[in-house]
Design a protein around this motif. Structure first.
Motif, PDB file in Angstrom:
ATOM      1  N   LYS A 198      -1.940   1.063   9.693  1.00 34.52           N
ATOM      2  CA  LYS A 198      -3.411   1.567   9.197  1.00 34.52           C
ATOM      3  C   LYS A 198      -4.100   1.659  10.427  1.00 34.52           C
ATOM      4  O   LYS A 198      -5.006   2.489  10.554  1.00 34.52           O
ATOM      5  CB  LYS A 198      -3.687   0.210   8.534  1.00 34.52           C
ATOM      6  CG  LYS A 198      -5.047   0.541   8.013  1.00 34.52           C
ATOM      7  CD  LYS A 198      -5.764  -0.377   6.875  1.00 34.52           C
ATOM      8  CE  LYS A 198      -7.188   0.139   6.350  1.00 34.52           C
ATOM      9  NZ  LYS A 198      -7.899  -1.051   6.351  1.00 34.52           N
ATOM     10  N   GLU A 206      -6.006   5.051  11.649  1.00 33.72           N
ATOM     11  CA  GLU A 206      -7.455   4.918  11.955  1.00 33.72           C
ATOM     12  C   GLU A 206      -7.742   5.525  13.422  1.00 33.72           C
ATOM     13  O   GLU A 206      -8.964   6.071  13.630  1.00 33.72           O
ATOM     14  CB  GLU A 206      -8.089   3.472  11.820  1.00 33.72           C
ATOM     15  CG  GLU A 206      -8.103   2.847  10.250  1.00 33.72           C
ATOM     16  CD  GLU A 206      -8.216   1.717  10.315  1.00 33.72           C
ATOM     17  OE1 GLU A 206      -8.159   0.802  11.278  1.00 33.72           O
ATOM     18  OE2 GLU A 206      -8.579   1.149   9.133  1.00 33.72           O
ATOM     19  N   GLU A 256       1.888   0.911   1.720  1.00 35.12           N
ATOM     20  CA  GLU A 256       1.066   2.037   0.791  1.00 35.12           C
ATOM     21  C   GLU A 256       0.042   1.871   0.394  1.00 35.12           C
ATOM     22  O   GLU A 256      -0.924   2.072   0.397  1.00 35.12           O
ATOM     23  CB  GLU A 256       2.260   2.829  -0.038  1.00 35.12           C
ATOM     24  CG  GLU A 256       3.389   3.429   0.542  1.00 35.12           C
ATOM     25  CD  GLU A 256       4.129   4.185  -0.583  1.00 35.12           C
ATOM     26  OE1 GLU A 256       4.476   3.615  -1.797  1.00 35.12           O
ATOM     27  OE2 GLU A 256       4.970   5.094   0.036  1.00 35.12           O
ATOM     28  N   ARG A 257      -0.258   0.394  -0.039  1.00 33.71           N
ATOM     29  CA  ARG A 257      -1.690  -0.134  -0.720  1.00 33.71           C
ATOM     30  C   ARG A 257      -2.579  -0.231   0.604  1.00 33.71           C
ATOM     31  O   ARG A 257      -3.593   0.208   0.329  1.00 33.71           O
ATOM     32  CB  ARG A 257      -1.300  -1.619  -1.061  1.00 33.71           C
ATOM     33  CG  ARG A 257      -0.704  -1.511  -2.780  1.00 33.71           C
ATOM     34  CD  ARG A 257      -0.970  -3.024  -3.422  1.00 33.71           C
ATOM     35  NE  ARG A 257      -0.479  -3.982  -2.495  1.00 33.71           N
ATOM     36  CZ  ARG A 257       0.804  -4.244  -2.648  1.00 33.71           C
ATOM     37  NH1 ARG A 257       1.770  -3.496  -3.518  1.00 33.71           N
ATOM     38  NH2 ARG A 257       1.383  -5.404  -1.818  1.00 33.71           N
ATOM     39  N   CYS A 312      -2.614   1.766   3.303  1.00 31.85           N
ATOM     40  CA  CYS A 312      -2.972   2.844   3.563  1.00 31.85           C
ATOM     41  C   CYS A 312      -3.183   4.054   2.713  1.00 31.85           C
ATOM     42  O   CYS A 312      -2.861   5.352   2.631  1.00 31.85           O
ATOM     43  CB  CYS A 312      -1.836   3.478   4.711  1.00 31.85           C
ATOM     44  SG  CYS A 312      -1.845   1.946   6.044  1.00 31.85           S
ATOM     45  N   VAL A 313      -3.617   3.740   1.350  1.00 35.55           N
ATOM     46  CA  VAL A 313      -3.515   4.461   0.086  1.00 35.55           C
ATOM     47  C   VAL A 313      -4.164   5.920   0.458  1.00 35.55           C
ATOM     48  O   VAL A 313      -3.787   7.030   0.326  1.00 35.55           O
ATOM     49  CB  VAL A 313      -4.019   3.766  -0.946  1.00 35.55           C
ATOM     50  CG1 VAL A 313      -5.299   3.396  -0.883  1.00 35.55           C
ATOM     51  CG2 VAL A 313      -3.745   4.407  -2.238  1.00 35.55           C
ATOM     52  N   ASN A 314      -5.277   5.770   1.084  1.00 35.45           N
ATOM     53  CA  ASN A 314      -5.925   7.126   1.297  1.00 35.45           C
ATOM     54  C   ASN A 314      -5.201   8.047   2.359  1.00 35.45           C
ATOM     55  O   ASN A 314      -5.228   9.190   2.142  1.00 35.45           O
ATOM     56  CB  ASN A 314      -7.613   6.990   1.755  1.00 35.45           C
ATOM     57  CG  ASN A 314      -8.277   6.065   0.810  1.00 35.45           C
ATOM     58  OD1 ASN A 314      -8.276   6.563  -0.547  1.00 35.45           O
ATOM     59  ND2 ASN A 314      -9.406   5.255   1.123  1.00 35.45           N
ATOM     60  N   PHE A 315      -4.712   7.454   3.317  1.00 39.03           N
ATOM     61  CA  PHE A 315      -3.917   8.338   4.272  1.00 39.03           C
ATOM     62  C   PHE A 315      -2.531   8.719   3.550  1.00 39.03           C
ATOM     63  O   PHE A 315      -2.128   9.903   3.968  1.00 39.03           O
ATOM     64  CB  PHE A 315      -3.798   7.252   5.399  1.00 39.03           C
ATOM     65  CG  PHE A 315      -4.730   6.811   6.390  1.00 39.03           C
ATOM     66  CD1 PHE A 315      -5.393   7.734   7.283  1.00 39.03           C
ATOM     67  CD2 PHE A 315      -5.021   5.718   6.254  1.00 39.03           C
ATOM     68  CE1 PHE A 315      -6.612   7.474   7.833  1.00 39.03           C
ATOM     69  CE2 PHE A 315      -6.174   5.086   7.049  1.00 39.03           C
ATOM     70  CZ  PHE A 315      -6.788   6.054   7.749  1.00 39.03           C
ATOM     71  N   LYS A 330      -2.459   9.475   0.452  1.00 38.75           N
ATOM     72  CA  LYS A 330      -2.822  10.683  -0.596  1.00 38.75           C
ATOM     73  C   LYS A 330      -3.191  11.783   0.177  1.00 38.75           C
ATOM     74  O   LYS A 330      -3.131  12.851  -0.282  1.00 38.75           O
ATOM     75  CB  LYS A 330      -4.091  10.036  -1.298  1.00 38.75           C
ATOM     76  CG  LYS A 330      -3.949   9.085  -2.285  1.00 38.75           C
ATOM     77  CD  LYS A 330      -5.222   8.757  -2.991  1.00 38.75           C
ATOM     78  CE  LYS A 330      -5.099   7.598  -3.858  1.00 38.75           C
ATOM     79  NZ  LYS A 330      -6.414   7.150  -4.753  1.00 38.75           N
ATOM     80  N   ASN A 331      -3.726  11.939   1.569  1.00 43.20           N
ATOM     81  CA  ASN A 331      -4.101  12.885   2.256  1.00 43.20           C
ATOM     82  C   ASN A 331      -3.087  13.306   3.173  1.00 43.20           C
ATOM     83  O   ASN A 331      -3.109  14.135   4.136  1.00 43.20           O
ATOM     84  CB  ASN A 331      -5.338  12.681   3.137  1.00 43.20           C
ATOM     85  CG  ASN A 331      -6.513  12.354   2.331  1.00 43.20           C
ATOM     86  OD1 ASN A 331      -6.627  12.945   1.482  1.00 43.20           O
ATOM     87  ND2 ASN A 331      -7.391  11.478   2.817  1.00 43.20           N
ATOM     88  N   LYS A 370      -1.156  11.973   5.573  1.00 35.56           N
ATOM     89  CA  LYS A 370      -1.585  11.576   6.878  1.00 35.56           C
ATOM     90  C   LYS A 370      -0.407  10.493   7.177  1.00 35.56           C
ATOM     91  O   LYS A 370       0.039  10.123   8.454  1.00 35.56           O
ATOM     92  CB  LYS A 370      -2.648  11.009   7.258  1.00 35.56           C
ATOM     93  CG  LYS A 370      -3.942  12.217   7.097  1.00 35.56           C
ATOM     94  CD  LYS A 370      -3.697  13.199   8.159  1.00 35.56           C
ATOM     95  CE  LYS A 370      -4.919  14.280   8.228  1.00 35.56           C
ATOM     96  NZ  LYS A 370      -4.953  15.353   9.240  1.00 35.56           N
TER      97      LYS A 370
END
Length: 166
Positions: free
Chosen positions: A75, A79, A98-99, A101-104, A106-107, A109
């Motif tokens: 994470k 960032e 994965e929880r 860093c979920v947004n990363f 999804k994108n 990254k």
């Protein structure tokens, strides 16, 4: 017992340990105030990240972490603006990472892979700008093979960051 049998036995033991229901507690405990060694763990993470930042890599540079654990360091790397791939032997730790860093994820990254860092890495030659290993070498049977794989997947003039507790 030959070395192949020994490696197979160790692989099964390591995989069994990190995929056992009882080890789920390590997902959060390792970096928590409940861990009496947390200062050491956080200092190791801090030193590794400081060194990574000192490399002055371009945003989007590709980082591979071998043994990502619960994703705490992943994470922080994400960032910083890097693309991240991690390999760890535990399904539990993958879910935890994965929880976090979920947004990363999804994108696109971040990618977390369940695999054995003691085996051939399924990446292209020269794919990564940096390979990071923090506190995972004690789980491998053949450090020379691991280092050869690290060298293979690193770009020319890439960086290998190794931070080991013991």
């Amino acid at each position: 017992m030959n070395s192949s049998d020994s490696k197979q036995k160790q692989d099964l033991e390591v995989s069994g340990w990190w995929n056992d229901e009882k080890t789920k507690k390590w997902q959060e405990y390792y970096y928590s105030d409940k861990n009496p060694m947390v200062d050491h763990v956080l200092e190791r993470q801090k030193k590794s990240l400081k060194f990574l930042e000192s490399l002055k890599l371009k945003p989007g540079s590709k980082i591979l972490e071998l043994g990502y654990g619960g994703g705490q360091t992943a994470k922080k790397i994400l960032e910083l603006g890097f693309n991240y791939t991690g390999v760890d032997i535990s399904n539990h730790l993958k879910e935890s990472a994965e929880r976090k860093c979920v947004n990363f994820v999804k994108n696109n990254k971040a990618k977390f892979i369940v695999g054995n860092i003691d085996n051939d890495l399924e990446f292209h030659h020269g794919q990564f700008d940096v390979v990071l290993v923090m506190g995972a070498l004690q789980y491998i049977t053949d450090p020379n093979k691991c280092f050869k794989e690290v060298n293979r997947v690193l770009k020319v003039n890439g960086h290998f960051i190794l931070c080991q507790a013991n």
